[in-house]
Design a protein around this motif. Structure first.
Motif, PDB file in Angstrom:
ATOM      1  N   ASP A 148     -33.913 -16.133 -43.316  1.00 24.25           N
ATOM      2  CA  ASP A 148     -34.940 -15.265 -42.735  1.00 24.25           C
ATOM      3  C   ASP A 148     -34.904 -15.340 -41.205  1.00 24.25           C
ATOM      4  N   PHE A 149     -34.723 -16.550 -40.671  1.00 27.05           N
ATOM      5  CA  PHE A 149     -34.606 -16.712 -39.220  1.00 27.05           C
ATOM      6  C   PHE A 149     -33.366 -15.977 -38.713  1.00 27.05           C
ATOM      7  N   ALA A 150     -32.234 -16.166 -39.412  1.00 27.99           N
ATOM      8  CA  ALA A 150     -30.982 -15.520 -39.005  1.00 27.99           C
ATOM      9  C   ALA A 150     -31.098 -13.998 -39.024  1.00 27.99           C
ATOM     10  N   ALA A 151     -31.862 -13.475 -39.963  1.00 25.26           N
ATOM     11  CA  ALA A 151     -32.004 -12.022 -40.099  1.00 25.26           C
ATOM     12  C   ALA A 151     -32.603 -11.398 -38.837  1.00 25.26           C
ATOM     13  N   GLN A 152     -33.448 -12.143 -38.142  1.00 29.65           N
ATOM     14  CA  GLN A 152     -34.043 -11.617 -36.910  1.00 29.65           C
ATOM     15  C   GLN A 152     -32.990 -11.298 -35.855  1.00 29.65           C
ATOM     16  N   TYR A 153     -31.813 -11.912 -35.994  1.00 31.42           N
ATOM     17  CA  TYR A 153     -30.731 -11.749 -35.025  1.00 31.42           C
ATOM     18  C   TYR A 153     -29.529 -11.029 -35.629  1.00 31.42           C
ATOM     19  N   GLN A 154     -29.762 -10.304 -36.722  1.00 32.39           N
ATOM     20  CA  GLN A 154     -28.729  -9.535 -37.401  1.00 32.39           C
ATOM     21  C   GLN A 154     -27.558 -10.411 -37.871  1.00 32.39           C
ATOM     22  N   ILE A 155     -27.870 -11.637 -38.266  1.00 33.66           N
ATOM     23  CA  ILE A 155     -26.867 -12.557 -38.779  1.00 33.66           C
ATOM     24  C   ILE A 155     -26.979 -12.576 -40.298  1.00 33.66           C
ATOM     25  N   LYS A 156     -25.842 -12.471 -40.957  1.00 37.80           N
ATOM     26  CA  LYS A 156     -25.825 -12.382 -42.419  1.00 37.80           C
ATOM     27  C   LYS A 156     -25.634 -13.751 -43.075  1.00 37.80           C
ATOM     28  N   SER A 157     -25.961 -13.794 -44.362  1.00 41.54           N
ATOM     29  CA  SER A 157     -25.770 -15.018 -45.151  1.00 41.54           C
ATOM     30  C   SER A 157     -24.335 -15.105 -45.651  1.00 41.54           C
ATOM     31  N   ALA A 158     -23.879 -16.334 -45.833  1.00 45.67           N
ATOM     32  CA  ALA A 158     -22.560 -16.585 -46.418  1.00 45.67           C
ATOM     33  C   ALA A 158     -22.696 -17.879 -47.214  1.00 45.67           C
ATOM     34  N   LEU A 159     -23.068 -17.735 -48.477  1.00 43.76           N
ATOM     35  CA  LEU A 159     -23.310 -18.926 -49.283  1.00 43.76           C
ATOM     36  C   LEU A 159     -22.021 -19.566 -49.764  1.00 43.76           C
ATOM     37  N   HIS A 160     -21.980 -20.882 -49.605  1.00 37.41           N
ATOM     38  CA  HIS A 160     -20.832 -21.702 -49.979  1.00 37.41           C
ATOM     39  C   HIS A 160     -20.810 -21.854 -51.500  1.00 37.41           C
ATOM     40  N   GLY A 161     -19.655 -21.703 -52.125  1.00 37.48           N
ATOM     41  CA  GLY A 161     -19.566 -21.778 -53.575  1.00 37.48           C
ATOM     42  C   GLY A 161     -18.294 -22.410 -54.099  1.00 37.48           C
ATOM     43  N   PRO A 162     -17.960 -23.638 -53.637  1.00 40.63           N
ATOM     44  CA  PRO A 162     -16.770 -24.294 -54.171  1.00 40.63           C
ATOM     45  C   PRO A 162     -17.042 -24.842 -55.570  1.00 40.63           C
ATOM     46  N   GLU A 163     -15.999 -25.265 -56.258  1.00 41.16           N
ATOM     47  CA  GLU A 163     -16.218 -25.725 -57.630  1.00 41.16           C
ATOM     48  C   GLU A 163     -16.909 -27.079 -57.708  1.00 41.16           C
ATOM     49  N   ASP A 164     -17.055 -27.798 -56.591  1.00 39.00           N
ATOM     50  CA  ASP A 164     -17.785 -29.070 -56.652  1.00 39.00           C
ATOM     51  C   ASP A 164     -19.302 -28.871 -56.564  1.00 39.00           C
ATOM     52  N   ILE A 165     -19.750 -27.634 -56.396  1.00 38.35           N
ATOM     53  CA  ILE A 165     -21.172 -27.312 -56.532  1.00 38.35           C
ATOM     54  C   ILE A 165     -21.344 -26.811 -57.960  1.00 38.35           C
ATOM     55  N   SER A 166     -22.197 -27.457 -58.698  1.00 36.76           N
ATOM     56  CA  SER A 166     -22.313 -27.156 -60.131  1.00 36.76           C
ATOM     57  C   SER A 166     -22.793 -25.723 -60.379  1.00 36.76           C
ATOM     58  N   PRO A 167     -22.684 -25.259 -61.613  1.00 35.73           N
ATOM     59  CA  PRO A 167     -23.230 -23.949 -61.947  1.00 35.73           C
ATOM     60  C   PRO A 167     -24.734 -23.823 -61.661  1.00 35.73           C
ATOM     61  N   VAL A 168     -25.454 -24.933 -61.622  1.00 37.95           N
ATOM     62  CA  VAL A 168     -26.874 -24.872 -61.245  1.00 37.95           C
ATOM     63  C   VAL A 168     -26.986 -24.420 -59.790  1.00 37.95           C
ATOM     64  N   GLY A 169     -26.194 -25.030 -58.913  1.00 40.08           N
ATOM     65  CA  GLY A 169     -26.184 -24.634 -57.508  1.00 40.08           C
ATOM     66  C   GLY A 169     -25.686 -23.212 -57.320  1.00 40.08           C
ATOM     67  N   MET A 170     -24.681 -22.832 -58.119  1.00 38.44           N
ATOM     68  CA  MET A 170     -24.134 -21.476 -58.018  1.00 38.44           C
ATOM     69  C   MET A 170     -25.160 -20.444 -58.454  1.00 38.44           C
TER      70      MET A 170
END
Length: 129
Positions: free
Chosen positions: A27-49
Motif C-alpha cells: 500500500d505504501f509502495a502504491a503511493q509511488y507507482q511501485i508494483k508488487s513482485a511476490l517471491h515464490g521459490p519452492e522453499d516457500i511452502s504451498p501455504v506461503g504461495m
C-alpha cells in the motif's frame, strides 16, 4: 521508494511477518507507482504461495508473482486448491487459503534443516550472489 528509484517491491509473505505487514508495504509502495513482485521459490511452502496469490488479488498495484513450482511430494503433503496453468496462477475455490496438510505423509518425511550459502568477498564482507 519516495524517490521512485525502483519499479517493484520484491518480498515474500513468509519473510516480512505475514499478509498484513506485506499488504502495508505494498500500500505504501502504491503511493509511488511501485508494483508488487511476490517471491515464490519452492522453499516457500504451498501455504506461503497460497497467501501470496490471495494478496496478489487484493492489491491494486500487483506487478508479478514468481512461481517456481513444487515437487510431487510437496503437492501430496500440502494438497491445495491453487493451480498453475498456461503461465497463470488461480487461487481455486476452496475456503480460506485452500491448503491442507497430510500429517501422516509429512511425518514420514521429517524436516532436514538446510541453509543457503552466504557469499562473502575475500575481506569477509557479505555480498549478494
Amino acid at each position: 521508494m519516495t524517490r521512485q528509484l525502483i519499479d517493484y517491491v520484491r518480498s515474500a509473505v513468509t519473510h516480512v511477518g505475514g499478509v498484513t505487514p506485506l499488504r502495508g508495504l505494498f500500500d505504501f509502495a502504491a503511493q509511488y507507482q511501485i508494483k508488487s513482485a511476490l517471491h515464490g521459490p519452492e522453499d516457500i511452502s504451498p501455504v506461503g504461495m497460497a497467501s501470496a496469490i490471495h494478496l496478489d488479488l487484493a492489491v491494486h498495484n500487483f506487478g508479478i508473482q514468481e512461481y517456481a513450482g513444487y515437487t510431487d511430494l510437496t503437492h501430496r503433503v500440502f494438497p491445495h486448491a491453487f493451480t498453475f496453468t498456461d503461465g497463470h496462477l488461480h487461487p481455486g475455490e476452496a475456503p480460506g487459503l485452500g491448503v491442507e496438510l497430510d500429517e501422516e505423509l509429512a511425518a514420514a518425511h521429517p524436516y532436514a534443516a538446510a541453509y543457503l550459502p552466504v557469499n562473502r568477498l575475500q575481506d569477509g564482507t557479505v555480498h549478494d550472489w
